[in-house]
Design a protein around this motif. Structure first.
Motif, PDB file in Angstrom:
ATOM      1  N   THR A   1      41.235  32.662  47.049  1.00 51.03           N
ATOM      2  CA  THR A   1      42.481  33.421  46.905  1.00 51.03           C
ATOM      3  C   THR A   1      42.801  33.668  45.438  1.00 51.03           C
ATOM      4  O   THR A   1      43.208  34.768  45.044  1.00 51.03           O
ATOM      5  CB  THR A   1      43.640  32.678  47.578  1.00 51.03           C
ATOM      6  N   VAL A   2      42.612  32.639  44.603  1.00 54.62           N
ATOM      7  CA  VAL A   2      42.833  32.811  43.166  1.00 54.62           C
ATOM      8  C   VAL A   2      41.900  33.896  42.627  1.00 54.62           C
ATOM      9  O   VAL A   2      42.308  34.762  41.843  1.00 54.62           O
ATOM     10  CB  VAL A   2      42.613  31.494  42.404  1.00 54.62           C
ATOM     11  N   SER A   3      40.651  33.868  43.058  1.00 51.03           N
ATOM     12  CA  SER A   3      39.678  34.863  42.609  1.00 51.03           C
ATOM     13  C   SER A   3      40.109  36.270  43.009  1.00 51.03           C
ATOM     14  O   SER A   3      40.005  37.212  42.215  1.00 51.03           O
ATOM     15  CB  SER A   3      38.296  34.548  43.205  1.00 51.03           C
ATOM     16  N   ARG A   4      40.637  36.409  44.246  1.00 52.75           N
ATOM     17  CA  ARG A   4      41.076  37.733  44.689  1.00 52.75           C
ATOM     18  C   ARG A   4      42.274  38.225  43.867  1.00 52.75           C
ATOM     19  O   ARG A   4      42.382  39.408  43.561  1.00 52.75           O
ATOM     20  CB  ARG A   4      41.417  37.701  46.182  1.00 52.75           C
ATOM     21  N   VAL A   5      43.162  37.320  43.510  1.00 56.39           N
ATOM     22  CA  VAL A   5      44.290  37.704  42.662  1.00 56.39           C
ATOM     23  C   VAL A   5      43.796  38.155  41.292  1.00 56.39           C
ATOM     24  O   VAL A   5      44.237  39.171  40.749  1.00 56.39           O
ATOM     25  CB  VAL A   5      45.283  36.535  42.517  1.00 56.39           C
TER      26      VAL A   5
END
Length: 335
Positions: free
Chosen positions: A19-23
């Protein structure tokens, strides 16, 4: 104190590393509330992504190539500002490739040079309809045009025809003979632009509708010295004529209008009384100099072009889209 990692961000935000990577990659598939939580965790920890690791993990360069004619004009500086703002928000770097002449454009069209090692491509100003129609652009990356229009690719552009009409309609209401200064452009249709051609067409359409005509038209290459020489030639011509003043001049770019302001004042003429001057661009200095001009939101046009490209990089596979911007007249002391 150890450098914070993406795992630290994930733990603080209460989400997974993915999720952090997608943000970080500005992916659309993240809820707004989750995005805000992750961004706050990033800010709290003062986390900075490792660009090298990001490239390896994502299989991307996270770079956008921008091909444009030159770097030295106010217009392109403003256009780049809009492009870079959007790309930086999405954590993409920008690689700038000034073409300067037709041979460089041909080289980029014909080969997989450094420009094509980016994830996406922005091409500014050129009449590239033939290029796209003939599929001469040797790249599989998403591509967007800015300050140009074609039905075959995403594009963000100004309605210069409408701007020319606005200039002509207003010029037709002003006193004296009508004159115009046009930007000299390359005649080769591959490396030219329709920008000034559209402005000229709209201007003449509006004058014809008002029953007016241009006395004399001038051209100047896009540099300060040439613009000043052309301004001098125009005013020499006008002042030789009996009853030549006042007159009205449409300069199709603010650079030309600024040169005309300078030349008029050197001769003791008063802009807005002896010479009515209309420009096009509304450059940042135009208000301070009292220049009547057509305002075009250059930064917004660049920003929107970047958003079109980013949506392609984010997975959009639909038909080509066009974003058209409308100029508007700003009346100041010069006319």
């Amino acid at each position: 104190m150890k450098t914070p990692t993406i795992q630290d961000v994930a733990q603080r935000a209460g989400v997974g590393v993915g999720t952090v990577s997608r943000v970080l990659n500005n992916h659309a598939a993240v809820k707004p509330t989750t995005r805000e939580t992750v961004l706050k965790a990033i800010a709290d920890l003062d986390y900075t992504p490792n660009p090298h690791a990001r490239r390896i993990a994502g299989g991307k360069s996270y770079t956008i190539s921008v091909l444009l004619p030159v770097l030295t004009t106010e217009f392109y500086a403003r256009l780049l500002d809009g492009l870079e703002t959007a790309f930086q928000e999405a954590r993409y770097d920008v690689a700038i490739f000034p073409l300067l002449d037709r041979s460089r454009l041909e080289r980029y069209l014909a080969s997989h040079t450094l420009a094509y090692q980016a994830d996406g491509l922005v091409m500014a100003t050129y009449n590239l309809t033939k290029v796209f129609h003939e599929r001469r652009l040797r790249t599989q990356q998403p591509t967007v045009l800015v300050d140009a229009h074609t039905d075959d690719a995403d594009c963000s552009y100004m309605d210069n025809l409408a701007g020319g009409v606005l200039a002509g309609e207003y010029a037709a209401t002003l006193p004296g003979g009508l004159y115009a200064i046009w930007v000299e452009t390359e005649l080769d249709q591959l490396f030219t632009t329709h920008v000034f051609e559209d402005r000229r067409t709209g201007f003449h359409q509006a004058l014809a509708a008002a029953g007016r005509r241009v006395e004399t038209e001038y051209t100047a290459s896009f540099d300060t010295l040439a613009a000043r020489n052309t301004a001098a030639a125009l005013l020499d011509d006008v002042q030789r004529r009996e009853g030549g003043l006042p007159c009205t001049v449409f300069a199709s770019a603010d650079l030309l209008a600024g040169a005309l302001l300078d030349e008029a004042r050197v001769r003791g003429l008063t802009p807005g009384q002896d010479v009515y001057i209309i420009g096009f661009d509304d450059q940042p200095w135009a208000a301070a100099r009292g220049l009547t001009t057509l305002h075009q939101p250059v930064e917004a046009m660049g920003y929107e072009a970047a958003q079109l490209l980013l949506s392609r990089l984010g997975g959009y596979r639909g038909p080509a889209r066009a974003r058209r911007f409308q100029p508007h007249l700003v009346v100041r002391d010069s006319a």
